[in-house]
Design a protein around this motif. Structure first.
Motif, PDB file in Angstrom:
ATOM      1  N   LEU A  13      47.292  46.497  56.341  1.00 14.62           N
ATOM      2  CA  LEU A  13      47.099  45.038  56.334  1.00 14.62           C
ATOM      3  C   LEU A  13      45.703  44.675  55.813  1.00 14.62           C
ATOM      4  O   LEU A  13      45.524  43.705  55.081  1.00 14.62           O
ATOM      5  N   ARG A  14      44.726  45.495  56.160  1.00 15.97           N
ATOM      6  CA  ARG A  14      43.357  45.271  55.651  1.00 15.97           C
ATOM      7  C   ARG A  14      43.352  45.386  54.118  1.00 15.97           C
ATOM      8  O   ARG A  14      42.649  44.668  53.422  1.00 15.97           O
ATOM      9  N   SER A  15      44.180  46.293  53.594  1.00 19.09           N
ATOM     10  CA  SER A  15      44.233  46.484  52.126  1.00 19.09           C
ATOM     11  C   SER A  15      44.825  45.259  51.437  1.00 19.09           C
ATOM     12  O   SER A  15      44.374  44.865  50.360  1.00 19.09           O
ATOM     13  N   ALA A  16      45.820  44.652  52.074  1.00 18.96           N
ATOM     14  CA  ALA A  16      46.412  43.434  51.490  1.00 18.96           C
ATOM     15  C   ALA A  16      45.392  42.304  51.510  1.00 18.96           C
ATOM     16  O   ALA A  16      45.196  41.606  50.512  1.00 18.96           O
ATOM     17  N   ASP A  17      44.706  42.164  52.646  1.00 22.01           N
ATOM     18  CA  ASP A  17      43.677  41.100  52.738  1.00 22.01           C
ATOM     19  C   ASP A  17      42.577  41.336  51.717  1.00 22.01           C
ATOM     20  O   ASP A  17      42.075  40.409  51.068  1.00 22.01           O
ATOM     21  N   MET A  18      42.210  42.594  51.554  1.00 20.12           N
ATOM     22  CA  MET A  18      41.135  42.941  50.603  1.00 20.12           C
ATOM     23  C   MET A  18      41.563  42.586  49.177  1.00 20.12           C
ATOM     24  O   MET A  18      40.787  42.030  48.393  1.00 20.12           O
ATOM     25  N   THR A  19      42.806  42.886  48.851  1.00 20.68           N
ATOM     26  CA  THR A  19      43.303  42.592  47.494  1.00 20.68           C
ATOM     27  C   THR A  19      43.248  41.095  47.230  1.00 20.68           C
ATOM     28  O   THR A  19      42.776  40.645  46.180  1.00 20.68           O
ATOM     29  N   ASP A  20      43.702  40.309  48.212  1.00 26.94           N
ATOM     30  CA  ASP A  20      43.630  38.842  48.074  1.00 26.94           C
ATOM     31  C   ASP A  20      42.184  38.387  47.891  1.00 26.94           C
ATOM     32  O   ASP A  20      41.860  37.540  47.048  1.00 26.94           O
ATOM     33  N   TYR A  21      41.297  38.968  48.691  1.00 25.01           N
ATOM     34  CA  TYR A  21      39.889  38.524  48.665  1.00 25.01           C
ATOM     35  C   TYR A  21      39.261  38.854  47.313  1.00 25.01           C
ATOM     36  O   TYR A  21      38.535  38.060  46.714  1.00 25.01           O
ATOM     37  N   PHE A  22      39.564  40.061  46.801  1.00 21.76           N
ATOM     38  CA  PHE A  22      39.034  40.430  45.474  1.00 21.76           C
ATOM     39  C   PHE A  22      39.557  39.464  44.414  1.00 21.76           C
ATOM     40  O   PHE A  22      38.815  39.017  43.535  1.00 21.76           O
ATOM     41  N   ALA A  23      40.839  39.112  44.521  1.00 18.53           N
ATOM     42  CA  ALA A  23      41.412  38.188  43.524  1.00 18.53           C
ATOM     43  C   ALA A  23      40.695  36.847  43.587  1.00 18.53           C
ATOM     44  O   ALA A  23      40.283  36.283  42.571  1.00 18.53           O
ATOM     45  N   HIS A  24      40.492  36.360  44.797  1.00 17.32           N
ATOM     46  CA  HIS A  24      39.838  35.052  44.972  1.00 17.32           C
ATOM     47  C   HIS A  24      38.400  35.076  44.448  1.00 17.32           C
ATOM     48  O   HIS A  24      37.984  34.229  43.659  1.00 17.32           O
ATOM     49  N   GLU A  25      37.652  36.093  44.857  1.00 15.38           N
ATOM     50  CA  GLU A  25      36.243  36.192  44.436  1.00 15.38           C
ATOM     51  C   GLU A  25      36.141  36.444  42.931  1.00 15.38           C
ATOM     52  O   GLU A  25      35.213  35.976  42.269  1.00 15.38           O
ATOM     53  N   GLY A  26      37.116  37.172  42.390  1.00 17.58           N
ATOM     54  CA  GLY A  26      37.068  37.471  40.951  1.00 17.58           C
ATOM     55  C   GLY A  26      37.077  36.202  40.114  1.00 17.58           C
ATOM     56  O   GLY A  26      36.405  36.088  39.082  1.00 17.58           O
TER      57      GLY A  26
END
Ligand code: G3P
Length: 493
Positions: A117-130
């Motif tokens: 679940l942390r990996s999914a949140d991280m992926t979303d966060y990277f997309a947003h920050e990108g």
């Protein structure tokens, strides 16, 4: 669902043999050699992965190089959508990935599910920050002798082909923490998963592919670290290497790599400094969690505790008591067990050897100390010294040592002598004193009144000395996987 495609990829035997992804399709290696992924829980073969040849690596890297040129032209908003879809697919596959993770690396259900679940949140966060990663515009007039006729348009551009090497202890999360930022910033990824954790990593590749990552932009190369890993890290087609693993391997890779950027997280060997005024209940609990989560196989694990003698005399019995209350050794698939086996027989034997040597050198085994197959009892040693191998170099297992110091200054000096520098914890009720002491300690991050840890993932995460180079954490990794490209306009006078 990606898992339906993924399951078709294996040869449906028992145990299944999985293909590797050459950037365009899933294929068996021409080497006809496979590597067994053996579960640390019960020795069963979870699956077989390909031992990829150097020629196949050359082909995949060449494909990635070409594909990256097109991928960087895909609008950021589209790349963002692909990553958000990948994040959703990771969540959709949480149960499937969690079950696989437990088999491959022996995590508890909670540890494995949290990682997914942390990996999914991280992926979303990277997309947003990108989306918000920008360059800048500068005018020459700010510097003496220049004027507004010089304007710099400073773009942020991708590095090219990023080699991502992930460790066995977080084969999903510490793969996503490399793949997602590389993709969102327009790089291509050559992904080298760990052997144990490889099957989860292959499914992760399929998730990114089905989410829309074009052919060639991600290739996943399986094989032994010595052979495939070495060939990849010195491959001329690689433009950046991001690695998580032991300090020994990290140093060896860094020595071979040429003039390309690297982003390394290596061994931690983290201390906890306890001041006389600490909240001993909280301190004991944080030390137990820090030392024994995932059987001490975390680079942010607590490995030794320092304090004045009265502090240690008061704290040690509390840590022993809480360890007995909180830690249940056994198969992590069964009941409340939360201390599973370490990753391999080799790892278990090395830990046992170090405990024996520490005892022979004067350490006192206060709790645990015994090995049963790959299970190492939660072990607490007293009277350890930094000269003992078990403390001098990172022991990747459920062992924590206690050191009595004559003064807090001595403790700081001992910590700063270490060849590691990932994190350190300071336990005190006086946060101001904690901050002042933290400023004297040579590590990447100081935690006050908590065990060392990488999260939250938007915080900077870095090691110094033998613990790594470069800064990770959402925005920091995005920046590390790009470079500036100044274009200077020289307007007519
Ligand atoms: O060992 C890998 C390191 O990244 C630990 O992460 O989240 O357990 O502190 P964490």
């Amino acid at each position: 669902m990606p898992k339906d495609y993924f399951e078709k990829l294996s040869d449906h035997k028992s145990p299944p043999t999985y293909k590797f992804f050459n950037g365009e399709k899933w294929v068996n290696s021409v080497s006809d050699k496979t590597i067994d992924v053996i579960s640390p829980l019960d020795d069963h073969v979870v699956g077989k992965i390909q031992s990829v040849t150097h020629a196949e690596i050359d082909q995949a890297v060449s494909l990635a190089k070409v594909a990256q040129k097109e991928w960087m032209k895909v609008p950021m908003i589209k790349r963002t959508q692909i990553l958000h879809l990948a994040a959703d697919w990771i969540r959709e596959h949480e149960h499937y990935l969690t079950t696989l993770l437990i088999k491959e690396i022996g995590k508890t259900h909670t540890e494995a599910k949290d990682e997914i679940l942390r990996s999914a949140d991280m992926t979303d966060y990277f997309a947003h920050e990108g989306l918000h990663l920008t360059g800048e515009e500068l005018s020459g007039e700010a510097f003496p002798g220049y004027d507004q006729t010089k304007i710099a348009i400073v773009e942020r551009v991708p590095l090219g082909v990023v080699l991502a090497i992930a460790p066995f202890n977080y084969p999903v999360n510490l793969s996503v923490s490399k793949i997602a930022p590389a993709l969102i910033t327009g790089n291509a990824v050559v992904f080298k998963p760990p052997t144990q954790g490889a099957i989860c990593s292959l499914l992760l590749t399929e998730i990114f592919r089905i989410a829309g990552v074009p052919d060639g932009v991600i290739v996943t190369i399986t094989g032994s670290g010595n052979d495939v890993g070495d060939y990849l890290t010195t491959h001329p087609g690689i433009d950046m290497v991001t690695f998580t693993g032991s300090s020994q391997v990290g140093k060896s890779i860094a020595e071979k790599i040429g003039m390309i950027p690297i982003l390394f997280e290596c061994g931690g060997n983290n201390p906890a400094l306890v001041l006389p005024d600490a909240d001993f209940d909280n301190t004991a609990m944080e030390i137990v969690k820090g030392a024994f989560s995932y059987s001490g196989q975390r680079c942010t694990a607590v490995k030794y505790v320092l304090g004045l003698t009265p502090t240690i005399e008061k704290l040690l019995p509390l840590v022993v008591k809480k360890t007995k209350e909180m830690i249940k050794m056994g198969d992590p698939r069964v009941g409340e067990n939360n201390l599973g086996p370490v990753i391999s027989d080799g790892a278990a034997n090395e830990i046992e050897k170090r405990i024996i040597l520490a005892k022979a050198a004067g350490a006192k085994i206060v709790l645990g100390g015994k090995k049963d197959g790959r299970f190492i009892e939660p072990t607490i040693l007293d009277h350890v010294t930094l000269a003992m191998d078990i403390i001098h170099t990172e022991t990747f297992g459920p062992v924590v040592g206690f050191i009595r110091v004559k003064s807090i200054d001595d403790a700081i000096e001992l910590i700063n002598q270490s060849s590691y520098g990932l994190q350190a914890s300071i336990f005190t009720k006086d946060e101001g004193a904690g901050i002042k002491l933290g400023q004297l300690i040579d590590v990447g991050t100081v935690q006050i009144n908590s065990k060392p840890q990488r999260g939250p993932d938007n915080f900077p995460f870095l090691g110094i000395k033998g613990s790594g180079t470069g800064v990770q954490g959402i925005r920091y990794t995005l920046e590390a996987m790009t470079r500036f490209k100044p274009i200077v306009l020289n307007k007519p006078q």
